[in-house]
Design a protein around this motif. Structure first.
Motif, PDB file in Angstrom:
ATOM      1  N   LEU A 136       0.869  -1.115  -0.363  1.00  0.00           N
ATOM      2  CA  LEU A 136      -0.031   0.173   0.159  1.00  0.00           C
ATOM      3  C   LEU A 136       0.698   1.116   0.052  1.00  0.00           C
ATOM      4  CD1 LEU A 136      -2.278  -1.369   2.683  1.00  0.00           C
ATOM      5  CD2 LEU A 136      -3.388  -1.208   0.347  1.00  0.00           C
ATOM      6  N   SER A 137       0.187   2.357  -0.679  1.00  0.00           N
ATOM      7  CA  SER A 137       1.112   3.248  -0.568  1.00  0.00           C
ATOM      8  C   SER A 137       0.837   3.892   0.597  1.00  0.00           C
ATOM      9  CB  SER A 137       0.068   4.666  -1.905  1.00  0.00           C
ATOM     10  OG  SER A 137      -0.766   4.996  -1.448  1.00  0.00           O
ATOM     11  N   THR A 138       1.567   5.127   1.184  1.00  0.00           N
ATOM     12  CA  THR A 138       1.509   5.922   2.287  1.00  0.00           C
ATOM     13  C   THR A 138       0.529   6.445   2.533  1.00  0.00           C
ATOM     14  OG1 THR A 138       4.110   6.090   2.569  1.00  0.00           O
ATOM     15  CG2 THR A 138       2.769   7.387   3.709  1.00  0.00           C
ATOM     16  N   GLU A 139      -0.452   7.768   1.447  1.00  0.00           N
ATOM     17  CA  GLU A 139      -1.168   7.870   1.923  1.00  0.00           C
ATOM     18  C   GLU A 139      -2.496   7.115   1.857  1.00  0.00           C
ATOM     19  OE1 GLU A 139      -3.757  11.480  -1.373  1.00  0.00           O
ATOM     20  OE2 GLU A 139      -1.926   9.654  -2.718  1.00  0.00           O
ATOM     21  N   ALA A 140      -2.536   5.555   0.514  1.00  0.00           N
ATOM     22  CA  ALA A 140      -3.299   4.832   0.694  1.00  0.00           C
ATOM     23  C   ALA A 140      -3.811   4.140   3.201  1.00  0.00           C
ATOM     24  CB  ALA A 140      -3.776   3.503   0.166  1.00  0.00           C
ATOM     25  N   ARG A 141      -2.476   3.990   2.923  1.00  0.00           N
ATOM     26  CA  ARG A 141      -2.372   3.266   4.314  1.00  0.00           C
ATOM     27  C   ARG A 141      -2.706   4.083   5.213  1.00  0.00           C
ATOM     28  NH1 ARG A 141       2.428   1.281   4.415  1.00  0.00           N
ATOM     29  NH2 ARG A 141       3.261   3.066   4.858  1.00  0.00           N
ATOM     30  N   ALA A 142      -2.891   5.708   5.603  1.00  0.00           N
ATOM     31  CA  ALA A 142      -3.743   6.468   5.876  1.00  0.00           C
ATOM     32  C   ALA A 142      -4.908   6.688   6.162  1.00  0.00           C
ATOM     33  CB  ALA A 142      -2.154   8.136   6.015  1.00  0.00           C
ATOM     34  N   GLN A 143      -5.096   6.511   5.180  1.00  0.00           N
ATOM     35  CA  GLN A 143      -6.811   6.225   5.059  1.00  0.00           C
ATOM     36  C   GLN A 143      -7.809   5.522   5.124  1.00  0.00           C
ATOM     37  OE1 GLN A 143      -7.887  10.210   2.466  1.00  0.00           O
ATOM     38  NE2 GLN A 143      -5.675   9.725   1.471  1.00  0.00           N
ATOM     39  N   LEU A 144      -6.684   4.406   5.195  1.00  0.00           N
ATOM     40  CA  LEU A 144      -7.284   2.998   4.847  1.00  0.00           C
ATOM     41  C   LEU A 144      -9.327   2.570   5.632  1.00  0.00           C
ATOM     42  CD1 LEU A 144      -4.608   0.344   5.030  1.00  0.00           C
ATOM     43  CD2 LEU A 144      -6.392   0.368   2.988  1.00  0.00           C
ATOM     44  N   PHE A 145      -9.149   3.497   7.043  1.00  0.00           N
ATOM     45  CA  PHE A 145     -10.671   2.606   7.969  1.00  0.00           C
ATOM     46  C   PHE A 145     -11.202   3.784   7.631  1.00  0.00           C
ATOM     47  CE2 PHE A 145      -6.704   0.594   8.736  1.00  0.00           C
ATOM     48  CZ  PHE A 145      -6.997  -1.825   8.947  1.00  0.00           C
ATOM     49  N   ARG A 146     -10.849   5.333   6.968  1.00  0.00           N
ATOM     50  CA  ARG A 146     -11.258   6.177   7.339  1.00  0.00           C
ATOM     51  C   ARG A 146     -13.042   5.452   6.436  1.00  0.00           C
ATOM     52  NH1 ARG A 146      -9.990  11.591   5.074  1.00  0.00           N
ATOM     53  NH2 ARG A 146     -12.318  11.875   5.536  1.00  0.00           N
ATOM     54  N   PRO A 147     -14.531   5.985   6.480  1.00  0.00           N
ATOM     55  CA  PRO A 147     -15.722   5.835   5.592  1.00  0.00           C
ATOM     56  C   PRO A 147     -15.861   6.290   4.527  1.00  0.00           C
ATOM     57  CG  PRO A 147     -15.666   7.018   7.863  1.00  0.00           C
ATOM     58  CD  PRO A 147     -14.924   6.805   8.538  1.00  0.00           C
ATOM     59  N   PHE A 148     -15.774   5.594   3.317  1.00  0.00           N
ATOM     60  CA  PHE A 148     -15.674   5.951   2.246  1.00  0.00           C
ATOM     61  C   PHE A 148     -14.815   6.148   1.457  1.00  0.00           C
ATOM     62  CE2 PHE A 148     -19.561   7.825   3.934  1.00  0.00           C
ATOM     63  CZ  PHE A 148     -20.714   7.215   3.697  1.00  0.00           C
ATOM     64  N   PHE A 149     -14.046   5.601   2.192  1.00  0.00           N
ATOM     65  CA  PHE A 149     -11.757   5.372   1.541  1.00  0.00           C
ATOM     66  C   PHE A 149     -11.873   4.683   1.006  1.00  0.00           C
ATOM     67  CE2 PHE A 149      -7.296   4.399   0.640  1.00  0.00           C
ATOM     68  CZ  PHE A 149      -6.997   5.721   0.750  1.00  0.00           C
ATOM     69  N   THR A 150     -11.716   3.831  -0.314  1.00  0.00           N
ATOM     70  CA  THR A 150     -11.665   2.775  -1.555  1.00  0.00           C
ATOM     71  C   THR A 150     -10.491   3.716  -2.839  1.00  0.00           C
ATOM     72  OG1 THR A 150     -12.359   0.522  -2.214  1.00  0.00           O
ATOM     73  CG2 THR A 150     -12.938   3.013  -2.930  1.00  0.00           C
ATOM     74  N   THR A 151      -9.519   2.378  -2.743  1.00  0.00           N
ATOM     75  CA  THR A 151      -8.408   1.989  -3.933  1.00  0.00           C
ATOM     76  C   THR A 151      -8.956   0.877  -4.989  1.00  0.00           C
ATOM     77  OG1 THR A 151      -7.592   0.214  -2.765  1.00  0.00           O
ATOM     78  CG2 THR A 151      -6.932   2.279  -1.772  1.00  0.00           C
ATOM     79  N   LYS A 152     -10.368   1.088  -4.732  1.00  0.00           N
ATOM     80  CA  LYS A 152     -11.263   0.016  -6.208  1.00  0.00           C
ATOM     81  C   LYS A 152     -11.893  -0.011  -6.643  1.00  0.00           C
ATOM     82  CE  LYS A 152     -11.018  -3.390  -2.515  1.00  0.00           C
ATOM     83  NZ  LYS A 152     -11.608  -5.218  -1.705  1.00  0.00           N
ATOM     84  N   ASP A 153     -12.045   0.501  -7.975  1.00  0.00           N
ATOM     85  CA  ASP A 153     -12.962   0.978  -8.494  1.00  0.00           C
ATOM     86  C   ASP A 153     -14.107   0.598  -8.312  1.00  0.00           C
ATOM     87  OD1 ASP A 153     -10.972   1.970 -10.460  1.00  0.00           O
ATOM     88  OD2 ASP A 153     -10.763  -0.007 -11.498  1.00  0.00           O
ATOM     89  N   GLN A 154     -14.768  -1.086  -8.174  1.00  0.00           N
ATOM     90  CA  GLN A 154     -15.933  -0.779  -7.530  1.00  0.00           C
ATOM     91  C   GLN A 154     -16.197  -0.194  -5.929  1.00  0.00           C
ATOM     92  OE1 GLN A 154     -17.805  -0.699 -10.223  1.00  0.00           O
ATOM     93  NE2 GLN A 154     -16.190  -0.147 -11.210  1.00  0.00           N
TER      94      GLN A 154
END
Length: 249
Positions: free
Chosen positions: A191-209
């Motif tokens: 995971l990128s540093t940016e993604a790891r910092a937001q992973l557990f926030r509601p509505f944050f996703t790294t997936k298209d769907q």
């Protein structure tokens, strides 16, 4: 074992999968309400503040119409009422009790393994488990904790990987006298540093769907059990998602 033979020969697995889907839907709705509260309270508060400021400005000696003042008062009142409604909804979901029983985590995981193996088979991924002996008992809502593990494994199965690397997911369960830690480890690209910092926030996703609610609802469930959840990088590539639950008193 094929997906078809598992579904026809193991009705208990199908029932568990149905229950987990229900937990997933309920947890997503709970976290959605919490996310709405988080996302909307600040702008609604700003609306109320600006509306009140406009009311004061329009009340200065320079003449303005009474109708404009009346509209601004309505804006302020409605914004405050909306904020109170959101707080009531959030309190309603936060007050939902967690029905706990004392369980051994190996038993909780063993019950779920046929479902996880079915998912892994469909994804063409090898899944394995390594569980320490002599773990303490934990006090949990069994289905909700299974939902957390299901979510973490599902995410790991979907993790992007280098083309030449055989996909693999490993479940590790360790513990001491104070807590039990369950980890799901993949061999993807990490995971990128940016993604790891937001992973557990509601509505944050790294997936298209993706909905961005699975990990957020998992965090809410784990924290309702006085536990902790997180993610670490894996040396050589991949990610390690884990959650820790306190030992039953």
């Amino acid at each position: 074992m094929s997906a078809d033979s598992d579904a026809s020969g193991a009705p208990a697995t199908s029932r568990l999968l149905e229950q987990l889907m229900q937990i997933a839907r309920t947890s997503a709705l709970e976290e959605m309400a919490s996310g709405f509260a988080h996302e909307l309270n600040q702008p609604i508060g700003a609306i109320a503040t600006f509306a009140q400021a406009a009311e004061r400005m329009l009340s200065r000696p320079e003449p303005m119409t009474a109708q404009a003042l009346d509209v601004l008062r309505h804006i302020s009142n409605e914004a405050l009422n909306a904020g109170q409604g959101i707080r009531r909804i959030r309190k309603l979901f936060n007050d939902v009790a967690v029905a706990r029983i004392n369980c051994a985590m190996p038993d909780v995981i063993a019950e779920l393994m046929p479902v996880l193996e079915l998912l892994a088979s469909r994804a063409g991924v090898h899944v394995e488990a390594a569980i320490d002996e002599a773990l303490p008992v934990v006090s949990v809502d069994r289905l909700r904790i299974q939902h957390v593990l299901y979510t973490l494994v599902q995410n790991s199965l979907e993790a992007p990987r280098p083309a030449q690397r055989p996909a693999r997911v490993r479940i590790e369960v360790t513990g001491d006298r104070y807590a039990v830690t369950t980890a799901v480890i993949d061999n993807g690209v990490g995971l990128s540093t940016e993604a790891r910092a937001q992973l557990f926030r509601p509505f944050f996703t790294t997936k298209d769907q993706g909905t961005g609610l699975g990990l957020a609802s998992s965090r809410a469930i784990v924290e309702a059990h006085e536990g902790a959840i997180g993610c670490d990088d894996v040396e050589g590539g991949g990610a390690r998602f884990w959650f820790r639950l306190p030992a039953a008193v």
